[in-house]
Scaffold this active site. Structure first.
Site, PDB file in Angstrom:
ATOM      1  N   ASN A 115      -8.396 -53.421   1.231  1.00 65.38           N
ATOM      2  CA  ASN A 115      -7.443 -52.597   1.043  1.00 65.38           C
ATOM      3  C   ASN A 115      -7.951 -51.016   1.268  1.00 65.38           C
ATOM      4  OD1 ASN A 115      -5.392 -50.788  -0.048  1.00 65.38           O
ATOM      5  ND2 ASN A 115      -5.780 -51.296  -2.228  1.00 65.38           N
ATOM      6  N   GLY A 116      -7.684 -50.241   2.153  1.00 62.42           N
ATOM      7  CA  GLY A 116      -7.892 -48.964   2.298  1.00 62.42           C
ATOM      8  C   GLY A 116      -8.146 -48.596   3.910  1.00 62.42           C
ATOM      9  N   HIS A 170      23.387 -21.353   5.277  1.00 67.85           N
ATOM     10  CA  HIS A 170      22.187 -20.933   5.997  1.00 67.85           C
ATOM     11  C   HIS A 170      21.916 -21.894   7.095  1.00 67.85           C
ATOM     12  CE1 HIS A 170      21.968 -17.185   3.849  1.00 67.85           C
ATOM     13  NE2 HIS A 170      21.765 -17.999   2.699  1.00 67.85           N
ATOM     14  N   GLU A 202      15.556 -35.128  -5.188  1.00 71.24           N
ATOM     15  CA  GLU A 202      14.895 -36.527  -5.493  1.00 71.24           C
ATOM     16  C   GLU A 202      16.283 -37.410  -5.134  1.00 71.24           C
ATOM     17  OE1 GLU A 202      12.662 -38.224  -6.387  1.00 71.24           O
ATOM     18  OE2 GLU A 202      13.458 -39.948  -7.405  1.00 71.24           O
ATOM     19  N   LYS A 247       4.458 -49.190  -3.061  1.00 68.14           N
ATOM     20  CA  LYS A 247       4.805 -48.122  -4.170  1.00 68.14           C
ATOM     21  C   LYS A 247       3.596 -47.455  -4.345  1.00 68.14           C
ATOM     22  CE  LYS A 247       6.508 -48.195  -8.888  1.00 68.14           C
ATOM     23  NZ  LYS A 247       7.389 -47.280  -8.527  1.00 68.14           N
ATOM     24  N   ARG A 271       2.865 -53.434  -3.250  1.00 63.05           N
ATOM     25  CA  ARG A 271       1.785 -52.645  -2.779  1.00 63.05           C
ATOM     26  C   ARG A 271       1.880 -52.736  -1.252  1.00 63.05           C
ATOM     27  NH1 ARG A 271      -2.097 -51.056  -6.259  1.00 63.05           N
ATOM     28  NH2 ARG A 271      -3.383 -50.682  -4.556  1.00 63.05           N
ATOM     29  N   LYS A 282      15.825 -40.819  -2.950  1.00 59.86           N
ATOM     30  CA  LYS A 282      16.147 -42.276  -3.619  1.00 59.86           C
ATOM     31  C   LYS A 282      17.076 -42.816  -2.534  1.00 59.86           C
ATOM     32  CE  LYS A 282      13.953 -43.134  -5.790  1.00 59.86           C
ATOM     33  NZ  LYS A 282      12.950 -42.235  -6.410  1.00 59.86           N
ATOM     34  N   GLU A 322      15.100 -44.168   0.860  1.00 56.96           N
ATOM     35  CA  GLU A 322      14.048 -44.978   0.517  1.00 56.96           C
ATOM     36  C   GLU A 322      14.832 -46.289   0.507  1.00 56.96           C
ATOM     37  OE1 GLU A 322      10.587 -43.626  -2.287  1.00 56.96           O
ATOM     38  OE2 GLU A 322      12.705 -43.575  -3.441  1.00 56.96           O
ATOM     39  N   TRP A 340      -0.342 -53.654   3.731  1.00 59.88           N
ATOM     40  CA  TRP A 340       0.696 -52.705   4.321  1.00 59.88           C
ATOM     41  C   TRP A 340      -0.136 -52.011   5.661  1.00 59.88           C
ATOM     42  CZ3 TRP A 340       0.336 -47.333   5.017  1.00 59.88           C
ATOM     43  CH2 TRP A 340       1.608 -46.584   5.157  1.00 59.88           C
ATOM     44  N   CYS A 351      -1.350 -52.307   0.089  1.00 58.69           N
ATOM     45  CA  CYS A 351      -2.130 -53.708   0.084  1.00 58.69           C
ATOM     46  C   CYS A 351      -2.522 -54.024  -1.036  1.00 58.69           C
ATOM     47  CB  CYS A 351      -3.526 -53.333   0.945  1.00 58.69           C
ATOM     48  SG  CYS A 351      -3.083 -52.845   2.770  1.00 58.69           S
TER      49      CYS A 351
HETATM   50  C1  G6P Z   1       5.064 -43.789  -2.878  1.00 59.35           C
HETATM   51  C2  G6P Z   1       6.141 -44.437  -3.570  1.00 59.35           C
HETATM   52  C3  G6P Z   1       6.922 -43.153  -4.203  1.00 59.35           C
HETATM   53  C4  G6P Z   1       6.260 -42.675  -5.069  1.00 59.35           C
HETATM   54  C5  G6P Z   1       5.041 -41.800  -4.548  1.00 59.35           C
HETATM   55  C6  G6P Z   1       3.993 -41.163  -5.453  1.00 59.35           C
HETATM   56  O1  G6P Z   1       5.584 -42.678  -1.747  1.00 59.35           O
HETATM   57  O2  G6P Z   1       6.973 -44.956  -2.498  1.00 59.35           O
HETATM   58  O3  G6P Z   1       8.185 -43.957  -4.979  1.00 59.35           O
HETATM   59  O4  G6P Z   1       6.892 -41.459  -5.695  1.00 59.35           O
HETATM   60  O5  G6P Z   1       4.264 -42.873  -3.613  1.00 59.35           O
HETATM   61  O6  G6P Z   1       3.616 -42.327  -6.320  1.00 59.35           O
HETATM   62  P1  G6P Z   1       2.851 -42.051  -7.707  1.00 59.35           P
HETATM   63  O7  G6P Z   1       2.318 -43.452  -7.966  1.00 59.35           O
HETATM   64  O8  G6P Z   1       1.567 -40.927  -7.166  1.00 59.35           O
HETATM   65  O9  G6P Z   1       3.771 -41.450  -8.606  1.00 59.35           O
END
Ligand code: G6P
Length: 618
Positions: free
Chosen positions: A100-101, A513, A490, A613, A27, A494, A497, A74, A2
């Site tokens: 926000n929260g 396994h 990772e 994000k 956000r 990606k 996501e 959000w 948010c």
């Molecule tokens: C969210 C984002 C990710 C990010 C994670 C941690 O889930 O979508 O891309 O890695 O938060 O964010 P930070 O700001 O703590 O690295």
């Protein structure tokens, strides 16, 4: 999670609020809205969908006025629809609020409000309950000074709240006046000339002012055109520093790139250079990290390291575990921040904890940091956002200096985190067993990385061609060993996501396994198999998949390509680098693969569905 923008000044509020919301869209982007005060009426426009939808609505039905608040959502409580979009109003319809929260006790507050009076709620949100609570207290308070009365009503309401909030509030009959407050969700005050701003993040307002006051938890700020007053929830006033924002509006432009994510991938030669700038000492064959705020004796006494974070930052921490154990021989563990904060992890008094977070605002990582400090462990931050809550609340740390990262999928912050974790391993190692020769080798290899990243980026077209070829796959498996096991995880993240494809990352040897049961011709396996100490082991696993007709995409280096010929369907060959630094290169083709595939699939790369994000809720 948010985004909030508020403006009070002499210009039209609407374009400033919309511009700020566009910058905060990372956000959250479920719905958006504004409340602009015009005379003694609050004009509100809100709708489900992106900021573009709100802008369209405002073009059809303009709202004029020189102060107002706005929000991009959000969703947490209540589904995504027009009614649940912010702003929300109190029962009188005069007080508008964006939030926000999460108000955890909103049900209890709602019942209390319904017992005491007549309250019609128009949404399913926790936010609307807070708006009604503020309004109801405002009605009960006396006093001619309506500004003070509103501040007191906000304070009294927030004292009843269990949960987290960053809020902005306006009243139809109190001109040029906005109240902001925070607990657990970031809020920054932008200080301008004859105008002031409120925002969840400075990027929303940096085009108008670079002077900012970062609010602390329990701060309440009363903002007017030419002044502001910050006090605590308890009503005490205190000192607050105005800081210069370290980036400009130029830094947050997309330039000629079609997406922020691609821009940020291509910024990695610079961001990696900036992460190590001024931090390498060839003379002492070590790293210099003054921000840790620790004496050499204290660093020597570290007996255990715990690395914590979420998402991509957690994957960087996973590489950090291998790095610190390899370079410094200090037992190191990685903990999901969300687990660490709630469980009773046995810790020794000589444990050093690092909270890794690009934004420095992730609720779970912040919770882990606070829990760790509460228990008395020295807790440091590895953050990109210098003014973030984690950066401010930690005992010290290392900044990434990666510049603003706007794309929701983290890219350049990840490689910066890897550089910093290498520097930490190098520093701790050189205080223990790591030789001058080994220290020098690592430094020299680190210094060649930006040039090597440039070489890797030249492979973007090759990776794009691979993406086009595999656009119809049903999903992807990612495998790697040792330093590159976290890169497999990772790479899969990606892929999930931004393409929404099913993807999993595993240590290569785990294949047999269970995972091998998934292997089929439309499910490629991506092997991160540089020419390192475990290359031949990876080769065995590749053979096992090949024998079962699974397509193989190999990311390799050095002589790897020769040995993979005829075995892998696609080979991406990278420059040679020390084993422990290879993740900084191997992750880049995986970022590019996810990016190009997402573009091929027509996905919204910078704003993937359901994600945000900066996740400031649990
Ligand atoms: C969210 C984002 C990710 C990010 C994670 C941690 O889930 O979508 O891309 O890695 O938060 O964010 P930070 O700001 O703590 O690295």
């Amino acid at each position: 999670m948010c985004g909030i923008v508020g403006y009070v000044g002499r210009s039209e509020a609407a374009p400033i609020l919309l511009d700020g919301l566009r910058r905060l869209e990372y956000r959250g982007y479920d719905s958006a809205g504004v409340a602009i005060v015009d005379g003694d009426r609050v004009e509100t426009r809100k709708c489900a969908g992106r900021i573009a939808a709100l802008a369209k609505l405002m073009a059809e039905k303009p709202a004029s006025g020189s102060f107002g608040i706005s929000h991009t959502r959000w969703a947490t409580h209540g589904k995504v629809n027009d009614e649940n979009a912010h702003p929300h109003f109190d029962a009188s319809g005069k007080i508008a609020l964006v939030h926000n929260g999460v108000i955890e006790n909103y049900q209890a507050l709602k019942e209390q409000l319904n017992r005491d009076g007549n309250h019609d709620f128009h949404s399913q949100t926790d936010t609307e309950v807070l708006a009604h609570l503020i309004g109801s207290i405002y009605q009960q308070l006396d006093g001619k000074d309506s500004k003070a009365r509103l501040v007191n009503a906000v304070r009294a309401a927030l004292k009843q709240v269990i949960g987290t909030y960053g809020i902005a509030v306006v009243h139809a009959n109190i001109p040029d006046f906005i109240i902001g407050a925070r607990r657990g969700s970031p809020l920054v005050l932008g200080v301008g000339k004859d105008e002031n701003f409120l925002a969840s993040d400075v990027s929303a307002i940096v085009a108008y002012t670079r002077d900012a006051v970062y609010l602390n938890d329990f701060d309440v700020v009363a903002v007017e055109r030419d002044k502001f007053e910050i006090s605590s929830l308890a009503g005490e006033t205190g000192d607050h520093q105005v800081s210069k924002v370290e980036f400009t509006a130029e830094d947050i432009k997309k330039g000629d790139y079609p997406h922020y994510m691609l821009k940020e991938i291509f910024e990695q030669p610079d961001s990696v250079r900036d992460a190590m700038r001024g931090r390498l000492s060839l003379e002492d064959c070590t790293a210099k990290l003054g921000g840790l705020n620790m004496t050499p004796e204290q660093l020597r006494d570290v007996g255990r390291v715990v690395l914590t974070g979420c998402g991509t930052a957690l994957h960087a921490a996973m590489v950090g575990e291998y790095l610190i154990e390899q370079l410094a021989s200090i037992p190191t563990e990685v903990e999901y921040a969300s687990e660490f904060r709630h469980r009773n992890t046995p810790m020794t008094p000589d444990t050093l904890v690092f909270a890794v977070s690009q934004s420095g605002e992730t609720a779970d990582t912040l919770g882990a940091l606070r829990e760790s400090r509460r228990k008395g462990y020295r807790t440091l931050g590895i953050c990109n956002n210098v003014a973030s809550t984690i950066a401010r609340e930690s005992d010290g740390g290392v900044y990434m200096h990666a510049g603003p990262e706007i794309g929701v999928a983290a890219t350049k912050s990840f490689t910066s985190q890897l550089v910093i974790l290498t520097l930490i391993g190098l520093l701790l190692g050189r205080m223990r067993n790591l030789s001058t020769a080994e220290g020098t080798r690592i430094i020299k290899e680190l210094e060649t990385l930006p040039g090597q990243i440039e070489e890797v980026l030249k492979l973007s077209d090759q990776v794009k061609a691979i993406a086009k070829k595999y656009v119809d796959v049903g999903g992807m498996l990612f495998f790697g060993r040792q330093f590159n096991f976290p890169i497999a995880v990772e790479g899969a993240l990606k892929m999930k996501e931004i393409t929404y494809l099913f993807a999993e990352g595993h240590p290569s040897a785990e294949l047999k396994h269970g995972i091998i049961a998934l292997v089929r011709p439309d499910l490629p396996s991506i092997f991160i198999a540089p020419d390192d100490a475990v290359f031949s082991k990876n080769l065995n696993n590749i053979e096992q998949i090949k024998a079962r007709k699974g397509p193989i995409i190999a990311i390799t280096s050095g002589n790897g390509a020769k040995q993979l010929k005829g075995l892998a369907n696609e080979i991406v060959s990278l420059p040679d680098v020390a084993d422990c630094l290879s993740p900084i290169l191997t992750v880049i083709p995986l970022q590019l693969l996810a990016y190009h595939l997402a573009v091929e699939l027509g996905r919204d790369v910078d704003k993937p569905r359901n994600l945000a994000k900066s996740v400031t809720v649990e």
